[in-house]
Design a protein around this motif. Structure first.
Motif, mmCIF file in Angstrom:
data_model
loop_
_atom_site.group_PDB
_atom_site.id
_atom_site.type_symbol
_atom_site.label_atom_id
_atom_site.label_comp_id
_atom_site.label_asym_id
_atom_site.label_seq_id
_atom_site.Cartn_x
_atom_site.Cartn_y
_atom_site.Cartn_z
ATOM 1 N N SER A 211 -38.605 21.373 -12.437
ATOM 2 C CA SER A 211 -39.205 20.061 -12.190
ATOM 3 C C SER A 211 -38.802 19.029 -13.234
ATOM 4 O O SER A 211 -38.897 17.818 -12.996
ATOM 5 N N ASN A 212 -38.363 19.491 -14.406
ATOM 6 C CA ASN A 212 -37.912 18.566 -15.447
ATOM 7 C C ASN A 212 -36.517 18.020 -15.181
ATOM 8 O O ASN A 212 -36.098 17.070 -15.840
ATOM 9 N N LEU A 213 -35.802 18.630 -14.227
ATOM 10 C CA LEU A 213 -34.479 18.137 -13.868
ATOM 11 C C LEU A 213 -34.653 17.010 -12.853
ATOM 12 O O LEU A 213 -34.924 17.242 -11.679
ATOM 13 N N THR A 214 -34.500 15.793 -13.310
ATOM 14 C CA THR A 214 -34.665 14.605 -12.483
ATOM 15 C C THR A 214 -33.330 13.886 -12.343
ATOM 16 O O THR A 214 -32.392 14.143 -13.117
ATOM 17 N N PRO A 215 -33.194 12.985 -11.376
ATOM 18 C CA PRO A 215 -31.966 12.187 -11.286
ATOM 19 C C PRO A 215 -31.666 11.442 -12.583
ATOM 20 O O PRO A 215 -30.499 11.282 -12.958
ATOM 21 N N THR A 216 -32.719 10.996 -13.271
ATOM 22 C CA THR A 216 -32.516 10.287 -14.543
ATOM 23 C C THR A 216 -31.914 11.211 -15.586
ATOM 24 O O THR A 216 -30.980 10.827 -16.316
ATOM 25 N N LEU A 217 -32.439 12.433 -15.682
ATOM 26 C CA LEU A 217 -31.886 13.390 -16.638
ATOM 27 C C LEU A 217 -30.459 13.751 -16.266
ATOM 28 O O LEU A 217 -29.585 13.844 -17.140
ATOM 29 N N THR B 119 -16.177 11.759 -17.487
ATOM 30 C CA THR B 119 -15.269 10.981 -16.640
ATOM 31 C C THR B 119 -14.493 11.835 -15.643
ATOM 32 O O THR B 119 -13.789 11.309 -14.796
ATOM 33 N N GLY B 120 -14.611 13.150 -15.742
ATOM 34 C CA GLY B 120 -13.870 14.040 -14.856
ATOM 35 C C GLY B 120 -14.459 14.067 -13.459
ATOM 36 O O GLY B 120 -15.526 13.509 -13.194
ATOM 37 N N PRO B 121 -13.762 14.726 -12.528
ATOM 38 C CA PRO B 121 -14.258 14.829 -11.148
ATOM 39 C C PRO B 121 -15.630 15.485 -11.101
ATOM 40 O O PRO B 121 -15.891 16.459 -11.813
ATOM 41 N N VAL B 122 -16.505 14.969 -10.265
ATOM 42 C CA VAL B 122 -17.862 15.500 -10.189
ATOM 43 C C VAL B 122 -17.858 16.979 -9.819
ATOM 44 O O VAL B 122 -18.708 17.744 -10.286
ATOM 45 N N PHE C 113 -20.776 17.834 0.101
ATOM 46 C CA PHE C 113 -20.656 17.426 1.502
ATOM 47 C C PHE C 113 -21.977 16.847 2.003
ATOM 48 O O PHE C 113 -22.019 15.778 2.608
ATOM 49 N N LEU C 114 -23.062 17.550 1.732
ATOM 50 C CA LEU C 114 -24.367 17.113 2.224
ATOM 51 C C LEU C 114 -24.753 15.756 1.648
ATOM 52 O O LEU C 114 -25.411 14.959 2.327
ATOM 53 N N SER C 115 -24.330 15.484 0.432
ATOM 54 C CA SER C 115 -24.674 14.205 -0.205
ATOM 55 C C SER C 115 -23.635 13.123 0.049
ATOM 56 O O SER C 115 -23.812 11.977 -0.387
ATOM 57 N N GLY C 116 -22.547 13.470 0.752
ATOM 58 C CA GLY C 116 -21.532 12.477 1.088
ATOM 59 C C GLY C 116 -20.701 12.020 -0.084
ATOM 60 O O GLY C 116 -20.165 10.903 -0.080
ATOM 61 N N ILE C 117 -20.531 12.868 -1.086
ATOM 62 C CA ILE C 117 -19.785 12.508 -2.298
ATOM 63 C C ILE C 117 -18.458 13.256 -2.323
ATOM 64 O O ILE C 117 -18.423 14.480 -2.150
ATOM 65 N N ARG D 202 -27.119 7.812 -5.489
ATOM 66 C CA ARG D 202 -26.249 8.937 -5.126
ATOM 67 C C ARG D 202 -26.617 10.186 -5.919
ATOM 68 O O ARG D 202 -26.535 11.309 -5.404
ATOM 69 N N LEU D 203 -27.034 10.007 -7.170
ATOM 70 C CA LEU D 203 -27.451 11.174 -7.961
ATOM 71 C C LEU D 203 -28.736 11.784 -7.411
ATOM 72 O O LEU D 203 -28.894 13.008 -7.396
#
Length: 289
Positions: A139-145, A154-157, A180-184, A197-198
């Motif tokens: 639960s501590n893993l948030t989009p902000t974190l 800077t490398g490929p996601v 794929f599911l996130s369209g990235i 997007r995150l």
């Protein structure tokens, strides 16, 4: 290599099968599987210990043999099976834990890359275990974190998500599926992903992993759980291993490239991005993960 869903499935099966059982003997036929301590000390430490519980951190299995912890990494093709002691040994069985219940907990590894460490609380854990990032469902893993972890990457996601210090347990199959599911697009620079997007990516990671765990993982090669069962999530895969097939969402042809040496699958229509360097995106024949 077994990823988080496969390791979690193995953990759950072994917890059902051997929790509370006592190790009465240990046989090691391939010493290099045992990284710490020596094989003799490993056998001495494990013998007589009760398997109190089995946990997981990232792709590591953690057997509670109080006061010791057995840290097991399956690597490419490691497998645990629980069978009657009388059952003939399968080829490439390297470690056998004889149990008081008259059964064996057997470790088999064709590729011989798996490792085991049997440690006291004050003894150093394997470096890979010490540097793991947060669990995907933490639960501590948030989009902000997540954004703060990626802001200098800077490398490929795709490559960044395979780095276990960012999120623990992700591997090739489920990163492809989550992107794929996130369209990235897998080659999108990690530090260019904005908050929306995150958030979608993190939600997709959890969705894919959750469904894969429910299905018992993906049996792409030799994966089996402690009961000897194969996973079922491979029939739900949208891009991984589907090079040349039609995208289930838009009908475009699934393509394959390599990112940081790893086979990478994506839909060029559903996962569009800006200008993609041609030298980085070269569809190739399907040759395995």
């Amino acid at each position: 290599m077994p990823e988080l869903p496969e390791v979690e499935t193995v953990r759950r099966g072994l917890a059902e099968l051997v929790s509370g059982d006592v190790i009465v003997d240990v046989q090691v036929s391939l010493p290099r599987i045992i990284r710490y301590p020596s094989v003799a000390d490993f056998v001495d430490r494990a013998t007589g210990r009760t398997i109190r519980a089995i946990g997981r951190r990232g792709k590591y299995l953690l057997f509670d043999l109080a006061p010791y912890t057995l840290v097991s990494h399956l690597r490419m093709e490691g497998q645990y099976r629980v069978v009657p002691t009388s059952e003939p040994l399968a080829l490439h069985t390297h470690v056998i834990f004889r149990l008081a219940s008259g059964r064996d907990l057997r470790y088999r590894d064709v590729r011989q890359f798996g490792t085991m460490d049997l440690l006291l609380p004050d003894e150093s854990r394997p470096s890979g275990l010490q540097t793991l990032g947060p669990e995907p469902f933490d639960s501590n893993l948030t989009p902000t974190l997540l954004r703060s972890s990626l802001q200098r990457r800077t490398g490929p996601v795709k490559a960044v998500l395979l780095d276990q210090t960012i999120i623990a347990g992700l591997g090739n199959i489920y990163v492809d599926e989550a992107l794929f599911l996130s369209g990235i697009h897998p080659l999108e620079p990690a530090n260019r992903l904005g908050p929306k997007r995150l958030a979608r990516l993190l939600s997709s990671i959890r969705d894919v992993l959750g469904r894969a765990i429910e299905a018992g993982g993906s049996s792409i090669r030799t994966y089996q759980d402690g009961y000897g069962r194969h996973g079922g999530f491979q029939i739900q895969l949208n891009v991984y291993g589907r090079t040349g097939e039609a995208c289930r969402q838009c009908g475009s042809e699934i393509q394959r490239t390599r990112v940081s040496g790893r086979g990478t699958h994506y839909c060029p229509q559903c996962q569009r991005r800006g200008r993609i360097p041609r030298t980085r995106v070269q569809p190739e024949r399907e040759v395995g993960g």
